[in-house]
Design a protein around this motif. Structure first.
Motif, PDB file in Angstrom:
ATOM      1  N   SER A  11      27.441  33.923   8.563  1.00 49.32           N
ATOM      2  CA  SER A  11      27.401  35.260   7.982  1.00 49.32           C
ATOM      3  C   SER A  11      28.646  36.027   8.374  1.00 49.32           C
ATOM      4  O   SER A  11      29.016  36.051   9.555  1.00 49.32           O
ATOM      5  N   GLN A  13      31.275  39.618   7.138  1.00 51.13           N
ATOM      6  CA  GLN A  13      31.405  40.811   6.316  1.00 51.13           C
ATOM      7  C   GLN A  13      32.462  40.579   5.246  1.00 51.13           C
ATOM      8  O   GLN A  13      33.328  39.694   5.371  1.00 51.13           O
ATOM      9  N   ALA A  14      32.382  41.357   4.204  1.00 53.71           N
ATOM     10  CA  ALA A  14      33.360  41.259   3.118  1.00 53.71           C
ATOM     11  C   ALA A  14      34.775  41.395   3.685  1.00 53.71           C
ATOM     12  O   ALA A  14      35.032  42.226   4.554  1.00 53.71           O
ATOM     13  N   GLN A  86      33.798  37.670  -0.416  1.00 52.36           N
ATOM     14  CA  GLN A  86      33.124  38.781  -1.087  1.00 52.36           C
ATOM     15  C   GLN A  86      31.627  38.485  -1.187  1.00 52.36           C
ATOM     16  O   GLN A  86      31.220  37.316  -1.151  1.00 52.36           O
ATOM     17  N   PRO A  87      30.804  39.526  -1.334  1.00 52.47           N
ATOM     18  CA  PRO A  87      29.354  39.284  -1.423  1.00 52.47           C
ATOM     19  C   PRO A  87      28.970  38.285  -2.514  1.00 52.47           C
ATOM     20  O   PRO A  87      28.000  37.531  -2.336  1.00 52.47           O
ATOM     21  N   GLU A  88      29.714  38.227  -3.590  1.00 52.34           N
ATOM     22  CA  GLU A  88      29.390  37.285  -4.663  1.00 52.34           C
ATOM     23  C   GLU A  88      29.680  35.841  -4.286  1.00 52.34           C
ATOM     24  O   GLU A  88      29.338  34.921  -5.037  1.00 52.34           O
ATOM     25  N   THR A  90      28.323  34.580  -1.681  1.00 50.95           N
ATOM     26  CA  THR A  90      27.114  34.162  -0.977  1.00 50.95           C
ATOM     27  C   THR A  90      26.423  33.042  -1.739  1.00 50.95           C
ATOM     28  O   THR A  90      26.115  33.177  -2.931  1.00 50.95           O
ATOM     29  N   GLN A 119      24.882  27.269   4.480  1.00 52.86           N
ATOM     30  CA  GLN A 119      24.722  28.605   3.913  1.00 52.86           C
ATOM     31  C   GLN A 119      25.908  29.490   4.287  1.00 52.86           C
ATOM     32  O   GLN A 119      26.310  29.548   5.464  1.00 52.86           O
ATOM     33  N   THR A 121      26.856  33.528   3.866  1.00 52.71           N
ATOM     34  CA  THR A 121      26.336  34.840   3.497  1.00 52.71           C
ATOM     35  C   THR A 121      27.398  35.891   3.786  1.00 52.71           C
ATOM     36  O   THR A 121      27.906  35.970   4.911  1.00 52.71           O
ATOM     37  N   VAL A 122      27.736  36.659   2.759  1.00 51.11           N
ATOM     38  CA  VAL A 122      28.762  37.686   2.893  1.00 51.11           C
ATOM     39  C   VAL A 122      28.128  39.046   2.632  1.00 51.11           C
ATOM     40  O   VAL A 122      27.558  39.268   1.568  1.00 51.11           O
ATOM     41  N   SER A 123      28.222  39.930   3.585  1.00 50.29           N
ATOM     42  CA  SER A 123      27.643  41.265   3.444  1.00 50.29           C
ATOM     43  C   SER A 123      28.733  42.283   3.131  1.00 50.29           C
ATOM     44  O   SER A 123      29.876  42.136   3.548  1.00 50.29           O
ATOM     45  N   SER A 124      28.329  43.301   2.397  1.00 55.12           N
ATOM     46  CA  SER A 124      29.298  44.330   1.994  1.00 55.12           C
ATOM     47  C   SER A 124      29.437  45.409   3.058  1.00 55.12           C
ATOM     48  O   SER A 124      28.676  45.486   3.988  1.00 55.12           O
TER      49      SER A 124
END
Length: 124
Positions: A11, A13-14, A86-88, A90, A119, A121-124
């Motif tokens: 995981s 961040q953007a 970027q979140p997209e 993910t 997996q 996972t990218v959070s904004s």
């Protein structure tokens, strides 16, 4: 027995970066095209990058300029450096090996060997 084992997901961040690795056993990757394929929930599988045995290369328009695939045949390992995530982005990312025609290395459905996925996972 052929095995492809991915690692390096997680995981972030953007704007962050991750490097995925795929260690292959049971076949000589120098004889195979190698690809990274991702699948997000509710979406179709998408080839994001591939390096042919020639070596030709393919990147989807969504990752071009941000992702870089590479291979080390001596270490039987395939990599995906992912920058400016970027979140997209993910998704579950899969490593794949196959022998489609060189002009079709973007076709995930033509790869015969797959890893279990990792997996991202990218959070904004």
């Amino acid at each position: 027995q052929v095995q492809l084992v991915e690692s390096g997901g997680g995981s972030v961040q953007a704007g962050g970066s991750l490097r995925l690795s795929c260690v292959v056993s049971g076949l000589a990757i120098r004889n195979y095209h190698m690809g990274w394929v991702r699948q997000a929930p509710g979406k179709e599988r998408e080839t994001v990058a591939a390096i042919g045995r020639n070596p030709s290369s393919y990147y989807s328009d969504f990752v071009k300029g941000r992702f870089t695939a590479s291979r080390d045949n001596a270490k039987s390992t395939f990599y995906l450096q992912m920058n400016n995530l970027q979140p997209e982005d993910t998704a579950v990312y899969y490593c794949a090996a196959g022998t489609p025609p060189s002009s079709l290395i973007s076709r995930a459905d033509l790869y015969g060997y797959w890893g279990q996925g990792t997996q991202v996972t990218v959070s904004s």
